[in-house]
Design a protein around this motif. Structure first.
Motif, PDB file in Angstrom:
ATOM      1  N   VAL A  81      34.564  42.032  40.317  1.00  0.00           N
ATOM      2  CA  VAL A  81      35.415  41.299  41.255  1.00  0.00           C
ATOM      3  C   VAL A  81      34.710  40.117  41.919  1.00  0.00           C
ATOM      4  CG1 VAL A  81      36.771  41.506  43.385  1.00  0.00           C
ATOM      5  CG2 VAL A  81      36.814  43.348  41.695  1.00  0.00           C
ATOM      6  N   LEU A  82      33.471  40.319  42.399  1.00  0.00           N
ATOM      7  CA  LEU A  82      32.791  39.280  43.189  1.00  0.00           C
ATOM      8  C   LEU A  82      32.673  37.930  42.471  1.00  0.00           C
ATOM      9  CD1 LEU A  82      29.905  40.987  45.201  1.00  0.00           C
ATOM     10  CD2 LEU A  82      31.728  39.551  46.108  1.00  0.00           C
ATOM     11  N   PRO A  83      32.172  37.881  41.232  1.00  0.00           N
ATOM     12  CA  PRO A  83      31.995  36.572  40.591  1.00  0.00           C
ATOM     13  C   PRO A  83      33.305  35.825  40.348  1.00  0.00           C
ATOM     14  CG  PRO A  83      30.739  38.281  39.448  1.00  0.00           C
ATOM     15  CD  PRO A  83      31.679  38.973  40.382  1.00  0.00           C
ATOM     16  N   ARG A  84      34.399  36.563  40.190  1.00  0.00           N
ATOM     17  CA  ARG A  84      35.677  35.927  39.842  1.00  0.00           C
ATOM     18  C   ARG A  84      36.540  35.624  41.069  1.00  0.00           C
ATOM     19  NH1 ARG A  84      34.302  39.669  36.106  1.00  0.00           N
ATOM     20  NH2 ARG A  84      34.444  39.130  33.885  1.00  0.00           N
ATOM     21  N   TRP A  85      36.628  36.577  42.002  1.00  0.00           N
ATOM     22  CA  TRP A  85      37.589  36.440  43.101  1.00  0.00           C
ATOM     23  C   TRP A  85      36.956  36.467  44.483  1.00  0.00           C
ATOM     24  CZ3 TRP A  85      38.842  40.098  39.066  1.00  0.00           C
ATOM     25  CH2 TRP A  85      39.750  39.588  38.134  1.00  0.00           C
ATOM     26  N   GLY A  86      35.674  36.766  44.589  1.00  0.00           N
ATOM     27  CA  GLY A  86      35.035  36.763  45.896  1.00  0.00           C
ATOM     28  C   GLY A  86      35.075  38.114  46.594  1.00  0.00           C
ATOM     29  N   TRP A  87      34.597  38.120  47.839  1.00  0.00           N
ATOM     30  CA  TRP A  87      34.418  39.390  48.536  1.00  0.00           C
ATOM     31  C   TRP A  87      35.705  39.946  49.152  1.00  0.00           C
ATOM     32  CZ3 TRP A  87      35.328  39.862  53.817  1.00  0.00           C
ATOM     33  CH2 TRP A  87      35.436  38.678  54.545  1.00  0.00           C
ATOM     34  N   ARG A  88      36.692  39.113  49.458  1.00  0.00           N
ATOM     35  CA  ARG A  88      37.909  39.614  50.107  1.00  0.00           C
ATOM     36  C   ARG A  88      38.700  40.575  49.212  1.00  0.00           C
ATOM     37  NH1 ARG A  88      38.617  36.881  54.874  1.00  0.00           N
ATOM     38  NH2 ARG A  88      37.409  34.947  55.032  1.00  0.00           N
ATOM     39  N   PRO A  89      38.965  40.235  47.956  1.00  0.00           N
ATOM     40  CA  PRO A  89      39.646  41.206  47.079  1.00  0.00           C
ATOM     41  C   PRO A  89      38.840  42.492  46.888  1.00  0.00           C
ATOM     42  CG  PRO A  89      39.804  39.005  46.163  1.00  0.00           C
ATOM     43  CD  PRO A  89      38.840  38.926  47.298  1.00  0.00           C
ATOM     44  N   LEU A  90      37.510  42.369  46.981  1.00  0.00           N
ATOM     45  CA  LEU A  90      36.658  43.550  46.849  1.00  0.00           C
ATOM     46  C   LEU A  90      36.951  44.548  47.973  1.00  0.00           C
ATOM     47  CD1 LEU A  90      34.289  44.721  45.161  1.00  0.00           C
ATOM     48  CD2 LEU A  90      32.743  43.670  46.832  1.00  0.00           C
ATOM     49  N   PHE A  91      37.048  44.058  49.197  1.00  0.00           N
ATOM     50  CA  PHE A  91      37.371  44.940  50.323  1.00  0.00           C
ATOM     51  C   PHE A  91      38.819  45.418  50.264  1.00  0.00           C
ATOM     52  CE2 PHE A  91      33.518  43.174  52.191  1.00  0.00           C
ATOM     53  CZ  PHE A  91      32.989  44.283  52.819  1.00  0.00           C
ATOM     54  N   LEU A  92      39.688  44.603  49.744  1.00  0.00           N
ATOM     55  CA  LEU A  92      41.085  45.003  49.634  1.00  0.00           C
ATOM     56  C   LEU A  92      41.247  46.249  48.769  1.00  0.00           C
ATOM     57  CD1 LEU A  92      43.861  44.080  50.648  1.00  0.00           C
ATOM     58  CD2 LEU A  92      44.096  42.756  48.535  1.00  0.00           C
ATOM     59  N   LEU A  93      40.373  46.382  47.769  1.00  0.00           N
ATOM     60  CA  LEU A  93      40.409  47.571  46.916  1.00  0.00           C
ATOM     61  C   LEU A  93      40.030  48.845  47.670  1.00  0.00           C
ATOM     62  CD1 LEU A  93      38.811  46.149  43.644  1.00  0.00           C
ATOM     63  CD2 LEU A  93      41.212  46.746  44.023  1.00  0.00           C
ATOM     64  N   GLY A  94      39.483  48.667  48.869  1.00  0.00           N
ATOM     65  CA  GLY A  94      39.127  49.831  49.678  1.00  0.00           C
ATOM     66  C   GLY A  94      40.303  50.674  50.111  1.00  0.00           C
ATOM     67  N   ILE A  95      41.515  50.194  49.912  1.00  0.00           N
ATOM     68  CA  ILE A  95      42.705  50.960  50.266  1.00  0.00           C
ATOM     69  C   ILE A  95      42.950  52.116  49.303  1.00  0.00           C
ATOM     70  CG2 ILE A  95      44.310  49.579  48.874  1.00  0.00           C
ATOM     71  CD1 ILE A  95      44.991  51.040  52.382  1.00  0.00           C
ATOM     72  N   LEU A  96      42.352  52.058  48.129  1.00  0.00           N
ATOM     73  CA  LEU A  96      42.631  53.063  47.098  1.00  0.00           C
ATOM     74  C   LEU A  96      42.394  54.506  47.546  1.00  0.00           C
ATOM     75  CD1 LEU A  96      41.213  51.198  43.949  1.00  0.00           C
ATOM     76  CD2 LEU A  96      43.605  51.429  44.675  1.00  0.00           C
ATOM     77  N   PRO A  97      41.319  54.810  48.309  1.00  0.00           N
ATOM     78  CA  PRO A  97      41.117  56.210  48.714  1.00  0.00           C
ATOM     79  C   PRO A  97      42.254  56.802  49.537  1.00  0.00           C
ATOM     80  CG  PRO A  97      39.110  54.944  49.035  1.00  0.00           C
ATOM     81  CD  PRO A  97      40.179  53.967  48.678  1.00  0.00           C
ATOM     82  N   ALA A  98      43.063  55.967  50.184  1.00  0.00           N
ATOM     83  CA  ALA A  98      44.153  56.486  51.018  1.00  0.00           C
ATOM     84  C   ALA A  98      45.114  57.354  50.208  1.00  0.00           C
ATOM     85  CB  ALA A  98      44.911  55.324  51.668  1.00  0.00           C
TER      86      ALA A  98
END
Length: 399
Positions: free
Chosen positions: A160-177
Protein backbone atom coordinates in the motif's frame (compact mmCIF):
# COMPACT_ATOMS: atom_id res chain seq x y z
CA UNK A 1 2.95 -33.76 20.39
CA UNK A 2 0.35 -36.01 22.01
CA UNK A 3 -0.81 -33.06 24.13
CA UNK A 4 -2.65 -31.66 21.08
CA UNK A 5 -5.30 -34.34 21.60
CA UNK A 6 -5.79 -33.36 25.25
CA UNK A 7 -7.16 -29.93 24.31
CA UNK A 8 -10.91 -29.77 23.68
CA UNK A 9 -12.39 -28.11 20.61
CA UNK A 10 -13.87 -25.24 22.63
CA UNK A 11 -10.43 -24.59 24.18
CA UNK A 12 -8.84 -24.43 20.71
CA UNK A 13 -11.55 -21.99 19.69
CA UNK A 14 -10.76 -19.74 22.65
CA UNK A 15 -7.07 -19.84 21.73
CA UNK A 16 -7.86 -18.96 18.12
CA UNK A 17 -9.92 -15.93 19.21
CA UNK A 18 -7.22 -14.65 21.56
CA UNK A 19 -4.44 -15.31 19.05
CA UNK A 20 -6.27 -13.62 16.19
CA UNK A 21 -7.05 -10.72 18.48
CA UNK A 22 -3.33 -10.38 19.16
CA UNK A 23 -2.59 -10.60 15.41
CA UNK A 24 -4.91 -7.65 14.84
CA UNK A 25 -3.48 -5.78 17.84
CA UNK A 26 0.05 -6.11 16.45
CA UNK A 27 -1.04 -5.18 12.95
CA UNK A 28 -2.70 -1.97 14.11
CA UNK A 29 0.20 -0.97 16.38
CA UNK A 30 2.87 -1.59 13.75
CA UNK A 31 1.16 0.21 10.89
CA UNK A 32 2.53 3.44 12.34
CA UNK A 33 6.07 2.04 12.54
CA UNK A 34 5.98 1.23 8.84
CA UNK A 35 4.43 4.59 8.00
CA UNK A 36 6.97 6.51 10.11
CA UNK A 37 9.05 7.84 7.22
CA UNK A 38 5.97 8.89 5.23
CA UNK A 39 4.41 10.64 8.25
CA UNK A 40 7.68 12.48 8.93
CA UNK A 41 7.83 13.68 5.33
CA UNK A 42 4.20 14.86 5.13
CA UNK A 43 4.15 16.75 8.42
CA UNK A 44 7.82 17.82 8.18
CA UNK A 45 8.87 16.60 11.63
CA UNK A 46 12.11 15.07 12.90
CA UNK A 47 12.79 11.57 14.17
CA UNK A 48 12.38 12.56 17.83
CA UNK A 49 8.92 14.05 17.18
CA UNK A 50 7.86 11.06 15.10
CA UNK A 51 9.02 8.75 17.88
CA UNK A 52 7.07 10.80 20.42
CA UNK A 53 3.88 10.34 18.39
CA UNK A 54 4.56 6.60 18.30
CA UNK A 55 4.69 6.74 22.09
CA UNK A 56 1.23 8.31 22.46
CA UNK A 57 -0.82 5.08 22.21
CA UNK A 58 1.60 3.42 24.62
CA UNK A 59 0.74 6.01 27.26
CA UNK A 60 -3.01 5.76 26.76
CA UNK A 61 -2.82 1.96 26.65
CA UNK A 62 -2.18 2.05 30.40
CA UNK A 63 -5.64 3.55 30.84
CA UNK A 64 -7.02 1.03 28.37
CA UNK A 65 -5.42 -1.86 30.23
CA UNK A 66 -6.96 -0.70 33.50
CA UNK A 67 -10.40 0.01 32.01
CA UNK A 68 -10.71 -3.12 29.89
CA UNK A 69 -9.06 -5.22 32.59
CA UNK A 70 -11.77 -4.11 35.00
CA UNK A 71 -14.44 -4.72 32.36
CA UNK A 72 -13.03 -8.23 31.81
CA UNK A 73 -13.18 -8.94 35.55
CA UNK A 74 -16.64 -7.42 35.88
CA UNK A 75 -18.47 -8.31 32.66
CA UNK A 76 -16.48 -11.18 31.18
CA UNK A 77 -13.23 -11.87 29.31
CA UNK A 78 -14.82 -12.55 25.91
CA UNK A 79 -16.94 -9.39 26.04
CA UNK A 80 -13.95 -7.22 26.95
CA UNK A 81 -11.87 -8.81 24.18
CA UNK A 82 -14.51 -7.96 21.56
CA UNK A 83 -15.00 -4.42 22.89
CA UNK A 84 -11.26 -3.67 22.87
CA UNK A 85 -10.81 -4.89 19.28
CA UNK A 86 -13.79 -2.84 18.10
CA UNK A 87 -12.38 0.24 19.83
CA UNK A 88 -8.86 0.14 18.41
CA UNK A 89 -9.87 -0.88 14.90
CA UNK A 90 -12.37 1.96 14.39
CA UNK A 91 -10.02 4.55 15.84
CA UNK A 92 -7.07 3.32 13.80
CA UNK A 93 -9.12 3.78 10.65
CA UNK A 94 -10.01 7.32 11.75
CA UNK A 95 -6.28 8.08 11.92
CA UNK A 96 -6.37 8.22 8.13
CA UNK A 97 -8.45 11.41 8.39
CA UNK A 98 -5.70 13.33 10.22
CA UNK A 99 -4.91 16.72 8.65
CA UNK A 100 -2.65 18.00 11.40
CA UNK A 101 -0.28 16.71 14.07
CA UNK A 102 -2.93 17.43 16.72
CA UNK A 103 -5.49 15.25 14.95
CA UNK A 104 -2.94 12.48 14.46
CA UNK A 105 -2.12 12.52 18.17
CA UNK A 106 -5.83 12.51 19.09
CA UNK A 107 -6.70 9.41 17.05
CA UNK A 108 -3.55 7.54 18.07
CA UNK A 109 -4.18 8.27 21.75
CA UNK A 110 -7.78 7.02 21.58
CA UNK A 111 -6.76 3.91 19.63
CA UNK A 112 -4.22 3.16 22.38
CA UNK A 113 -7.05 2.74 24.91
CA UNK A 114 -8.47 -0.16 22.91
CA UNK A 115 -5.05 -1.64 22.22
CA UNK A 116 -4.30 -1.67 25.94
CA UNK A 117 -7.23 -3.95 26.72
CA UNK A 118 -6.73 -6.72 24.17
CA UNK A 119 -3.77 -8.54 25.73
CA UNK A 120 -5.22 -8.61 29.24
CA UNK A 121 -8.58 -10.02 28.18
CA UNK A 122 -7.15 -12.51 25.67
CA UNK A 123 -4.32 -13.91 27.77
CA UNK A 124 -6.50 -14.34 30.86
CA UNK A 125 -9.17 -16.07 28.77
CA UNK A 126 -6.62 -18.61 27.49
CA UNK A 127 -4.99 -19.09 30.91
CA UNK A 128 -8.33 -19.77 32.59
CA UNK A 129 -9.63 -22.06 29.82
CA UNK A 130 -6.63 -24.27 29.05
CA UNK A 131 -5.46 -27.08 31.38
CA UNK A 132 -2.79 -25.99 33.88
CA UNK A 133 -0.19 -28.44 32.50
CA UNK A 134 -0.54 -26.95 29.00
CA UNK A 135 -1.03 -23.31 29.96
CA UNK A 136 2.49 -22.24 28.90
CA UNK A 137 1.99 -23.77 25.47
CA UNK A 138 -1.39 -22.06 25.06
CA UNK A 139 -0.03 -18.64 26.03
CA UNK A 140 2.97 -19.16 23.74
CA UNK A 141 0.69 -19.95 20.81
CA UNK A 142 -1.42 -16.89 21.60
CA UNK A 143 1.67 -14.65 21.78
CA UNK A 144 2.81 -15.94 18.38
CA UNK A 145 -0.05 -13.92 16.95
CA UNK A 146 2.13 -10.82 17.40
CA UNK A 147 4.63 -12.13 14.84
CA UNK A 148 1.83 -12.94 12.42
CA UNK A 149 0.42 -9.44 12.88
CA UNK A 150 3.86 -7.95 12.28
CA UNK A 151 4.16 -9.89 9.02
CA UNK A 152 0.67 -8.84 7.98
CA UNK A 153 1.52 -5.20 8.67
CA UNK A 154 4.79 -5.42 6.73
CA UNK A 155 3.01 -7.00 3.77
CA UNK A 156 0.30 -4.35 3.84
CA UNK A 157 2.95 -1.62 4.04
CA UNK A 158 4.87 -3.04 1.08
CA UNK A 159 1.72 -3.23 -1.03
CA UNK A 160 0.00 0.00 0.00
CA UNK A 161 2.63 2.59 1.02
CA UNK A 162 4.55 2.93 -2.28
CA UNK A 163 1.35 3.20 -4.34
CA UNK A 164 -1.21 5.05 -2.19
CA UNK A 165 0.61 6.42 0.85
CA UNK A 166 0.05 6.07 4.56
CA UNK A 167 -3.62 7.16 4.81
CA UNK A 168 -5.09 4.12 2.98
CA UNK A 169 -2.79 1.97 5.12
CA UNK A 170 -4.47 3.20 8.31
CA UNK A 171 -7.88 2.97 6.71
CA UNK A 172 -7.37 -0.78 6.44
CA UNK A 173 -7.23 -0.82 10.23
CA UNK A 174 -11.02 -1.05 10.25
CA UNK A 175 -10.88 -4.69 9.18
CA UNK A 176 -10.52 -6.16 12.72
CA UNK A 177 -13.91 -4.67 13.67
CA UNK A 178 -15.66 -7.39 11.67
CA UNK A 179 -14.02 -10.07 13.85
CA UNK A 180 -15.84 -8.93 16.98
CA UNK A 181 -19.18 -10.33 15.77
CA UNK A 182 -17.64 -13.83 15.57
CA UNK A 183 -16.20 -13.55 19.09
CA UNK A 184 -19.52 -12.63 20.62
CA UNK A 185 -21.29 -15.55 18.90
CA UNK A 186 -18.70 -18.30 19.36
CA UNK A 187 -16.52 -17.70 22.43
CA UNK A 188 -17.89 -18.70 25.86
CA UNK A 189 -16.93 -16.94 29.04
CA UNK A 190 -14.22 -18.38 31.28
CA UNK A 191 -15.48 -20.83 33.93
CA UNK A 192 -13.20 -19.13 36.48
CA UNK A 193 -14.85 -15.78 35.76
CA UNK A 194 -18.31 -17.25 36.33
CA UNK A 195 -17.31 -18.18 39.89
CA UNK A 196 -15.91 -14.81 41.01
CA UNK A 197 -16.65 -11.31 39.68
CA UNK A 198 -14.31 -8.35 39.61
CA UNK A 199 -12.78 -6.51 42.56
CA UNK A 200 -9.67 -4.31 42.51
CA UNK A 201 -9.41 -3.80 46.28
CA UNK A 202 -7.10 -6.81 46.93
CA UNK A 203 -4.52 -5.33 44.55
CA UNK A 204 -4.03 -2.39 46.89
CA UNK A 205 -2.98 -4.56 49.84
CA UNK A 206 -0.09 -7.00 50.52
CA UNK A 207 0.85 -9.47 49.20
CA UNK A 208 -0.78 -8.63 45.84
CA UNK A 209 0.53 -5.06 45.90
CA UNK A 210 4.14 -6.29 46.00
CA UNK A 211 3.47 -8.76 43.18
CA UNK A 212 1.84 -6.02 41.11
CA UNK A 213 4.82 -3.71 41.68
CA UNK A 214 7.35 -6.36 40.64
CA UNK A 215 5.39 -7.39 37.56
CA UNK A 216 4.97 -3.75 36.51
CA UNK A 217 8.70 -3.09 36.94
CA UNK A 218 9.51 -6.13 34.82
CA UNK A 219 7.12 -4.96 32.09
CA UNK A 220 8.63 -1.47 32.17
CA UNK A 221 12.12 -2.83 31.48
CA UNK A 222 11.09 -5.28 28.77
CA UNK A 223 8.72 -2.96 26.95
CA UNK A 224 11.13 -0.02 26.97
CA UNK A 225 13.72 -2.20 25.32
CA UNK A 226 11.22 -3.81 22.96
CA UNK A 227 9.51 -0.65 21.72
CA UNK A 228 12.74 1.29 21.52
CA UNK A 229 14.16 -1.44 19.30
CA UNK A 230 11.29 -2.69 17.15
CA UNK A 231 9.60 0.67 16.54
CA UNK A 232 12.75 1.79 14.73
CA UNK A 233 13.92 -1.39 12.98
CA UNK A 234 11.72 -0.80 9.88
CA UNK A 235 13.07 2.76 9.61
CA UNK A 236 16.61 1.54 10.27
CA UNK A 237 16.40 -0.93 7.40
CA UNK A 238 14.78 1.57 5.01
CA UNK A 239 16.86 4.68 5.83
CA UNK A 240 19.93 5.71 3.77
CA UNK A 241 23.40 4.65 4.87
CA UNK A 242 24.29 8.31 5.35
CA UNK A 243 21.72 8.49 8.18
CA UNK A 244 23.01 5.39 9.93
CA UNK A 245 20.46 3.08 8.30
CA UNK A 246 20.85 0.04 6.08
CA UNK A 247 19.71 1.73 2.85
CA UNK A 248 17.30 -1.02 1.78
CA UNK A 249 14.25 1.13 0.97
CA UNK A 250 10.61 0.44 1.97
CA UNK A 251 9.88 -2.58 -0.24
CA UNK A 252 13.16 -4.40 0.32
CA UNK A 253 13.16 -3.69 4.06
CA UNK A 254 9.70 -5.28 4.33
CA UNK A 255 11.17 -8.44 2.78
CA UNK A 256 14.01 -8.36 5.34
CA UNK A 257 11.49 -8.17 8.18
CA UNK A 258 9.70 -11.38 7.23
CA UNK A 259 12.54 -13.72 8.34
CA UNK A 260 12.75 -11.78 11.60
CA UNK A 261 9.08 -12.36 12.30
CA UNK A 262 9.32 -16.03 11.35
CA UNK A 263 11.97 -16.23 14.06
CA UNK A 264 9.65 -14.37 16.44
CA UNK A 265 6.82 -16.79 15.69
CA UNK A 266 8.95 -19.79 16.66
CA UNK A 267 10.42 -17.92 19.64
CA UNK A 268 6.95 -17.45 21.12
CA UNK A 269 6.02 -21.09 20.60
CA UNK A 270 9.31 -22.75 21.58
CA UNK A 271 9.87 -20.66 24.70
CA UNK A 272 7.27 -22.70 26.57
CA UNK A 273 8.89 -26.01 25.59
CA UNK A 274 12.35 -24.69 26.51
CA UNK A 275 11.07 -23.38 29.86
CA UNK A 276 9.57 -26.80 30.57
CA UNK A 277 13.05 -28.30 30.36
CA UNK A 278 15.25 -25.70 32.07
CA UNK A 279 12.73 -23.70 34.14
CA UNK A 280 11.06 -20.37 33.46
CA UNK A 281 13.74 -18.21 35.04
CA UNK A 282 16.62 -19.85 33.16
CA UNK A 283 14.70 -19.73 29.89
CA UNK A 284 13.77 -16.09 30.42
CA UNK A 285 17.35 -15.07 31.22
CA UNK A 286 18.65 -16.95 28.19
CA UNK A 287 16.28 -15.09 25.89
CA UNK A 288 16.67 -11.54 27.26
CA UNK A 289 20.45 -11.66 27.70
CA UNK A 290 20.97 -13.10 24.22
CA UNK A 291 18.79 -10.29 22.86
CA UNK A 292 20.93 -7.74 24.70
CA UNK A 293 24.08 -9.20 23.14
CA UNK A 294 22.71 -9.33 19.58
CA UNK A 295 21.28 -5.81 19.33
CA UNK A 296 24.56 -3.80 19.18
CA UNK A 297 25.93 -6.13 16.52
CA UNK A 298 22.77 -5.80 14.45
CA UNK A 299 22.76 -2.01 14.76
CA UNK A 300 26.37 -1.69 13.59
CA UNK A 301 26.04 -3.99 10.57
CA UNK A 302 23.93 -1.69 8.43
CA UNK A 303 26.42 -1.79 5.56
CA UNK A 304 26.00 -5.54 5.17
CA UNK A 305 22.54 -6.50 3.99
CA UNK A 306 23.51 -10.17 4.08
CA UNK A 307 24.44 -10.07 7.77
CA UNK A 308 21.20 -8.24 8.61
CA UNK A 309 19.20 -10.86 6.74
CA UNK A 310 21.04 -13.69 8.52
CA UNK A 311 20.67 -12.13 11.98
CA UNK A 312 17.00 -11.28 11.53
CA UNK A 313 15.55 -14.65 12.63
CA UNK A 314 17.76 -14.69 15.75
CA UNK A 315 16.75 -11.13 16.69
CA UNK A 316 13.12 -12.11 16.20
CA UNK A 317 13.42 -15.41 18.08
CA UNK A 318 15.15 -14.11 21.22
CA UNK A 319 13.70 -10.60 21.08
CA UNK A 320 10.11 -11.83 21.30
CA UNK A 321 10.04 -15.29 22.86
CA UNK A 322 10.37 -14.18 26.49
CA UNK A 323 6.93 -12.51 26.28
CA UNK A 324 5.40 -15.99 26.39
CA UNK A 325 6.32 -16.15 30.07
CA UNK A 326 4.44 -13.00 31.10
CA UNK A 327 0.89 -14.26 30.59
CA UNK A 328 1.52 -17.48 32.52
CA UNK A 329 3.38 -15.82 35.40
CA UNK A 330 0.85 -13.00 35.70
CA UNK A 331 -2.16 -15.33 35.57
CA UNK A 332 -0.78 -17.42 38.43
CA UNK A 333 0.19 -14.41 40.57
CA UNK A 334 -3.35 -13.06 41.02
CA UNK A 335 -6.80 -14.43 42.00
CA UNK A 336 -9.60 -14.58 39.39
CA UNK A 337 -11.56 -11.61 40.72
CA UNK A 338 -8.70 -9.17 40.01
CA UNK A 339 -6.60 -11.11 37.50
CA UNK A 340 -7.44 -9.24 34.30
CA UNK A 341 -7.21 -5.87 36.05
CA UNK A 342 -3.75 -6.74 37.42
CA UNK A 343 -2.49 -8.04 34.07
CA UNK A 344 -3.97 -5.16 32.14
CA UNK A 345 -2.49 -2.58 34.50
CA UNK A 346 1.00 -4.07 34.89
CA UNK A 347 1.57 -4.76 31.20
CA UNK A 348 0.16 -1.48 29.96
CA UNK A 349 1.65 0.62 32.74
CA UNK A 350 4.94 -0.82 31.55
CA UNK A 351 3.97 0.07 27.99
CA UNK A 352 3.06 3.61 29.09
CA UNK A 353 6.26 4.17 31.04
CA UNK A 354 8.21 2.85 28.06
CA UNK A 355 6.54 5.48 25.88
CA UNK A 356 9.68 7.59 25.97
CA UNK A 357 11.63 4.76 24.33
CA UNK A 358 10.79 5.57 20.67
CA UNK A 359 11.37 9.29 21.27
CA UNK A 360 14.65 8.58 23.11
CA UNK A 361 15.94 6.32 20.35
CA UNK A 362 14.73 8.86 17.79
CA UNK A 363 16.67 11.65 19.50
CA UNK A 364 19.80 9.48 19.62
CA UNK A 365 19.24 8.57 15.96
CA UNK A 366 19.20 12.25 14.97
CA UNK A 367 22.62 12.65 16.61
CA UNK A 368 24.41 9.32 16.13
CA UNK A 369 22.47 7.47 13.42
CA UNK A 370 19.70 4.91 13.80
CA UNK A 371 21.94 1.84 13.95
CA UNK A 372 24.00 3.16 16.84
CA UNK A 373 20.88 4.33 18.67
CA UNK A 374 19.39 0.82 18.63
CA UNK A 375 22.26 -0.45 20.79
CA UNK A 376 21.02 1.75 23.64
CA UNK A 377 18.06 -0.57 24.19
CA UNK A 378 20.28 -3.50 25.26
CA UNK A 379 20.58 -2.11 28.78
CA UNK A 380 16.85 -2.51 29.40
CA UNK A 381 16.85 -6.18 28.49
CA UNK A 382 19.64 -6.69 31.02
CA UNK A 383 17.57 -4.83 33.64
CA UNK A 384 14.61 -7.07 32.85
CA UNK A 385 16.78 -10.08 33.58
CA UNK A 386 17.75 -8.62 36.95
CA UNK A 387 14.11 -8.04 37.89
CA UNK A 388 13.28 -11.63 36.98
CA UNK A 389 16.02 -12.83 39.33
CA UNK A 390 14.26 -10.95 42.14
CA UNK A 391 10.90 -12.46 41.26
CA UNK A 392 10.34 -16.08 42.14
CA UNK A 393 10.28 -18.53 39.25
CA UNK A 394 7.65 -20.60 41.07
CA UNK A 395 4.07 -19.42 40.68
CA UNK A 396 2.66 -18.22 44.02
CA UNK A 397 -0.68 -19.84 43.32
CA UNK A 398 -2.33 -21.93 40.64
CA UNK A 399 -5.46 -20.72 38.88
Amino acid sequence: MHWFHEIRRDQWRVLFAAQLGYVLDAMDVLLYSFALSAVKAEFQIGSAAAGAIAAVPMVTSALGGLVFGYLADRYGRARALAWSILCFSVLTALTASSRSIAQLILWRSLAGIGLGGEWAAGSVLVAETWPAEHRSKGIGLMQSGWALGYMAASLMAALVLPRWGWRPLFLLGILPAFFTWWIRRNIPESPEWRKERGSVTPLLRPPLLRRLTLLTTLCCCLLFGYWGLFTWIPTYLASPLAHGGAGLGIVKSSAWLFPMQVGAFFGYILFGLFAGRVGRRAAFLTFVLTTAALIPVYGLCGKSAGILLAMGPAIGFFGHGYFSSLGVIAAEMFPPESRATAQGFSYNAGRALSAIAPATVGALADRYGIGAALGFTSAFFVCGGLVMVVMTSNSPRSI
